[in-house]
Design a protein around this motif. Sequence first.
Motif, PDB file in Angstrom:
ATOM      1  N   ARG A 164       0.827  -1.215   0.000  1.00 14.60           N
ATOM      2  CA  ARG A 164       0.000   0.000   0.000  1.00 14.60           C
ATOM      3  C   ARG A 164       0.859   1.261   0.000  1.00 14.60           C
ATOM      4  O   ARG A 164       0.617   2.194  -0.736  1.00 14.60           O
ATOM      5  CB  ARG A 164      -0.902   0.029   1.239  1.00 14.60           C
ATOM      6  N   GLU A 166     -11.248   3.935   9.054  1.00 14.60           N
ATOM      7  CA  GLU A 166     -10.514   2.673   9.187  1.00 14.60           C
ATOM      8  C   GLU A 166      -9.010   2.883   9.132  1.00 14.60           C
ATOM      9  O   GLU A 166      -8.247   2.098   9.675  1.00 14.60           O
ATOM     10  CB  GLU A 166     -10.973   1.683   8.120  1.00 14.60           C
ATOM     11  N   LYS A 171      -6.460  -1.476   8.421  1.00  7.48           N
ATOM     12  CA  LYS A 171      -5.525  -1.448   7.298  1.00  7.48           C
ATOM     13  C   LYS A 171      -5.443  -0.032   6.764  1.00  7.48           C
ATOM     14  O   LYS A 171      -6.402   0.732   6.853  1.00  7.48           O
ATOM     15  CB  LYS A 171      -5.900  -2.469   6.218  1.00  7.48           C
ATOM     16  N   HIS A 179      -5.769   2.381   4.176  1.00  2.00           N
ATOM     17  CA  HIS A 179      -6.300   2.511   2.830  1.00  2.00           C
ATOM     18  C   HIS A 179      -5.440   3.477   2.044  1.00  2.00           C
ATOM     19  O   HIS A 179      -5.065   4.531   2.548  1.00  2.00           O
ATOM     20  CB  HIS A 179      -7.752   3.001   2.877  1.00  2.00           C
ATOM     21  N   HIS A 180      -5.139   3.109   0.821  1.00  2.54           N
ATOM     22  CA  HIS A 180      -4.207   3.913   0.024  1.00  2.54           C
ATOM     23  C   HIS A 180      -4.629   5.369  -0.066  1.00  2.54           C
ATOM     24  O   HIS A 180      -3.798   6.272   0.002  1.00  2.54           O
ATOM     25  CB  HIS A 180      -4.060   3.311  -1.372  1.00  2.54           C
ATOM     26  N   PRO A 201     -10.379  -1.327  -4.481  1.00  3.24           N
ATOM     27  CA  PRO A 201      -9.400  -0.642  -3.629  1.00  3.24           C
ATOM     28  C   PRO A 201      -8.347   0.105  -4.445  1.00  3.24           C
ATOM     29  O   PRO A 201      -7.984  -0.332  -5.539  1.00  3.24           O
ATOM     30  CB  PRO A 201      -8.762  -1.784  -2.836  1.00  3.24           C
ATOM     31  N   GLY A 202      -7.880   1.220  -3.899  1.00  8.56           N
ATOM     32  CA  GLY A 202      -6.834   2.003  -4.560  1.00  8.56           C
ATOM     33  C   GLY A 202      -5.640   1.152  -4.985  1.00  8.56           C
ATOM     34  O   GLY A 202      -5.168   1.276  -6.119  1.00  8.56           O
ATOM     35  N   PRO A 203      -5.144   0.250  -4.120  1.00  7.80           N
ATOM     36  CA  PRO A 203      -3.985  -0.569  -4.514  1.00  7.80           C
ATOM     37  C   PRO A 203      -4.353  -1.691  -5.489  1.00  7.80           C
ATOM     38  O   PRO A 203      -3.507  -2.515  -5.851  1.00  7.80           O
ATOM     39  CB  PRO A 203      -3.490  -1.162  -3.193  1.00  7.80           C
ATOM     40  N   TRP A 216     -22.234  -6.230  -2.494  1.00 10.08           N
ATOM     41  CA  TRP A 216     -21.388  -5.042  -2.395  1.00 10.08           C
ATOM     42  C   TRP A 216     -20.145  -5.220  -3.277  1.00 10.08           C
ATOM     43  O   TRP A 216     -19.750  -4.329  -4.001  1.00 10.08           O
ATOM     44  CB  TRP A 216     -20.989  -4.877  -0.927  1.00 10.08           C
ATOM     45  N   GLN A 217     -19.560  -6.387  -3.175  1.00  8.01           N
ATOM     46  CA  GLN A 217     -18.341  -6.668  -3.908  1.00  8.01           C
ATOM     47  C   GLN A 217     -18.212  -8.151  -4.164  1.00  8.01           C
ATOM     48  O   GLN A 217     -18.616  -8.968  -3.338  1.00  8.01           O
ATOM     49  CB  GLN A 217     -17.121  -6.254  -3.076  1.00  8.01           C
ATOM     50  N   LYS A 274     -17.604  -9.796   8.097  1.00  3.42           N
ATOM     51  CA  LYS A 274     -16.813  -8.683   8.627  1.00  3.42           C
ATOM     52  C   LYS A 274     -17.647  -7.973   9.688  1.00  3.42           C
ATOM     53  O   LYS A 274     -18.746  -7.531   9.361  1.00  3.42           O
ATOM     54  CB  LYS A 274     -16.480  -7.709   7.518  1.00  3.42           C
ATOM     55  N   THR A 331     -12.096  -8.946   7.182  1.00  3.30           N
ATOM     56  CA  THR A 331     -12.351  -7.744   6.389  1.00  3.30           C
ATOM     57  C   THR A 331     -12.748  -8.221   5.001  1.00  3.30           C
ATOM     58  O   THR A 331     -12.600  -9.411   4.696  1.00  3.30           O
ATOM     59  CB  THR A 331     -11.111  -6.836   6.295  1.00  3.30           C
ATOM     60  N   ILE A 332     -13.238  -7.315   4.163  1.00  2.00           N
ATOM     61  CA  ILE A 332     -13.700  -7.748   2.845  1.00  2.00           C
ATOM     62  C   ILE A 332     -12.507  -8.134   1.968  1.00  2.00           C
ATOM     63  O   ILE A 332     -12.460  -9.214   1.391  1.00  2.00           O
ATOM     64  CB  ILE A 332     -14.554  -6.652   2.171  1.00  2.00           C
ATOM     65  N   GLU A 333     -11.541  -7.219   1.838  1.00  2.00           N
ATOM     66  CA  GLU A 333     -10.320  -7.552   1.111  1.00  2.00           C
ATOM     67  C   GLU A 333      -9.480  -8.456   1.999  1.00  2.00           C
ATOM     68  O   GLU A 333      -9.524  -8.345   3.224  1.00  2.00           O
ATOM     69  CB  GLU A 333      -9.528  -6.282   0.771  1.00  2.00           C
TER      70      GLU A 333
HETATM   71  P1  XMP Z   1     -12.093  -3.917   4.044  1.00  2.31           P
HETATM   72  O1  XMP Z   1     -11.174  -4.862   3.343  1.00  2.31           O
HETATM   73  O2  XMP Z   1     -11.360  -3.034   5.009  1.00  2.31           O
HETATM   74  O3  XMP Z   1     -12.627  -2.962   2.925  1.00  2.31           O
HETATM   75  O4  XMP Z   1     -13.278  -4.600   4.651  1.00  2.31           O
HETATM   76  C1  XMP Z   1     -13.708  -2.102   3.037  1.00  2.31           C
HETATM   77  C2  XMP Z   1     -13.931  -1.457   1.690  1.00  2.31           C
HETATM   78  O5  XMP Z   1     -12.815  -0.617   1.361  1.00  2.31           O
HETATM   79  C3  XMP Z   1     -12.176  -1.072   0.190  1.00  2.31           C
HETATM   80  N1  XMP Z   1     -10.722  -1.032   0.428  1.00  2.31           N
HETATM   81  C4  XMP Z   1      -9.909  -0.088  -0.015  1.00  2.31           C
HETATM   82  N2  XMP Z   1     -10.156   1.014  -0.740  1.00  2.31           N
HETATM   83  N3  XMP Z   1      -7.878   1.550  -0.684  1.00  2.31           N
HETATM   84  C5  XMP Z   1      -9.122   1.829  -1.075  1.00  2.31           C
HETATM   85  O6  XMP Z   1      -9.321   2.827  -1.770  1.00  2.31           O
HETATM   86  C6  XMP Z   1      -7.542   0.459   0.063  1.00  2.31           C
HETATM   87  O7  XMP Z   1      -6.387   0.225   0.390  1.00  2.31           O
HETATM   88  C7  XMP Z   1      -8.622  -0.390   0.412  1.00  2.31           C
HETATM   89  N4  XMP Z   1      -8.683  -1.517   1.130  1.00  2.31           N
HETATM   90  C8  XMP Z   1     -10.009  -1.881   1.122  1.00  2.31           C
HETATM   91  C9  XMP Z   1     -12.634  -2.481  -0.023  1.00  2.31           C
HETATM   92  O8  XMP Z   1     -12.569  -2.859  -1.382  1.00  2.31           O
HETATM   93  C10 XMP Z   1     -14.016  -2.454   0.561  1.00  2.31           C
HETATM   94  O9  XMP Z   1     -14.969  -1.993  -0.362  1.00  2.31           O
END
Ligand code: XMP
Length: 520
Positions: free
Chosen positions: A303, A338, A351, A353-354, A399-401, A440-441, A512, A516-518
Amino acid sequence: MSGSAKTTEGETVVVLDFGSQYTQLIVRRVRQLGVYCQILPHTASCEELLSLRPKALILSGSPGSAVGPAAADMDAAILESGLPVLGICYGMQILARMRGGVVQKARAREYGPAVLKVDGPNELFEGCGRTLDVWMSHGDFVAELPQGFSGLAHTSGTPIAAMGQAAAKQYGVQFHPEVEHTQKGIKILGNFLFRIAGCRGGWSMKDFIEDAVDQIRTQVGDQRVLCALSGGVDSAVTAALLNRAIGDRTVCVFVDNGLLRLGEAEQIRRLFREEHPLSFRSLDAADKFLLALRGVEDPEKKRKIIGEMFVQVFREEAARIGGAKFLAQGTLYPDVIESHSASGGPSATIKTHHNVGGLPDDLEFELVEPLRGLFKDEVRLLGRQLGLPEQMLKRQPFPGPGLAVRIIGAVTEDRLRVVREADARVQEELRDYDGFSDIWQSFAVLLPVKTVGGMGDDRTYATVVAVPVAMSTAAMTADWARLPPEFLERLSSRIINEVKGVNRVVYDISPKPPSTIEWE
Ligand code: XMP
């Protein structure tokens, strides 16, 4: 975005966050009721809170206990400030404790549905009837009311399930009015906001647009803004807002970082060239990103590297167009929360987020983030009001990354190919499937393990692909889609047969939290 909405004359409600998983849900409910709402950590000073000129305060729940010296507390002056207060769960307990009541540990934790009996007429439960199904989740309880407070409701396990002091406009509920399982929960919150705190409501996306446009104009003056376009909903809406605020002083830059899904770069170029023909620039930086990521396995390192590479590319582009001081991006409220743990509150950073955490400290750009206070579905609503095409607004969050965080372990060209092709199969199969409207995804994750299989007469030793299909409304919590076995069978068979290098598919059945989702 600042807390005060000009058009509703600063009508803001603040949620003081003690770390509950439901804090964001409270914010959403208040906004749904037409009152702008934002979060502050429970450590905020009274001065900081009052500087937002809030109309009312809501104290959230907490994973911690309100009993004992280690309990998270708040600036006592806040409770003397005359602000109307609603404490929810832990929020009620801390309110009781700080006002001189007694909170004790319960013999058994009360978790799940409970029947609430309202003890008599009062403003908080006005129009809710005398018996309600409510959602409880607590291990402590208010054993003795603070002076001047009355008990307003009880359940069989909790004699004081709601309390209030009408003159001070301070109330507490042990149950969670913000969750769907609580009958009349929205009505109770509405009673607090409109009857007790005197809010007028009426906050809407139109107000948001006016405020955001004003704020962008004030922030950037007559300068140019580089707008980082990923092609996703958030950056598209950010670009449209910027266009409305400063016209073609917005320079939209789409960076193909080599980590996008199958056909995505072409699709984005096509869509945006049509929408913003003057200000759209597309850069191919895939080689640079892949080189920088070579051999990197740690998700947070990935990231950071990607964040740094983006900024490097934007700096070069800024120099090419004769300079730009500002960089706009589509950071959302959950990203902020987050990445930095609930407004600095006690819940952990999960985590980076980028969009937020991955950016280097020496950014050199001033950030423009007009969506920082919004949730995803609010952004879609905003996009609709700004006239963006549905095709753009309905895109799944990405996600950004990009695929770098969907390849567990090192990113290589071949692993990118596998995850891209597998992801395309997931999308194709789900596109034709109309069993779930709230997906959602959905995507593919490449695991760093090989397993044994047999294809025809040959032994294979190949990669495993995992498939998460998450159902959620704002990604703060999520559940896995109960897809029918026949659907999963077809999907698995397509991935194994059509994607070279894969001999096993697993379906992700983790909610979650705690997952987490990712996967990274
Ligand atoms: P997680 O994995 O934390 O993700 O449950 C929640 C939502 O955020 C998105 N996601 C990201 N978006 N940069 C982003 O712009 C990131 O690093 C990143 N990590 C997670 C993820 O796809 C989900 O919709």
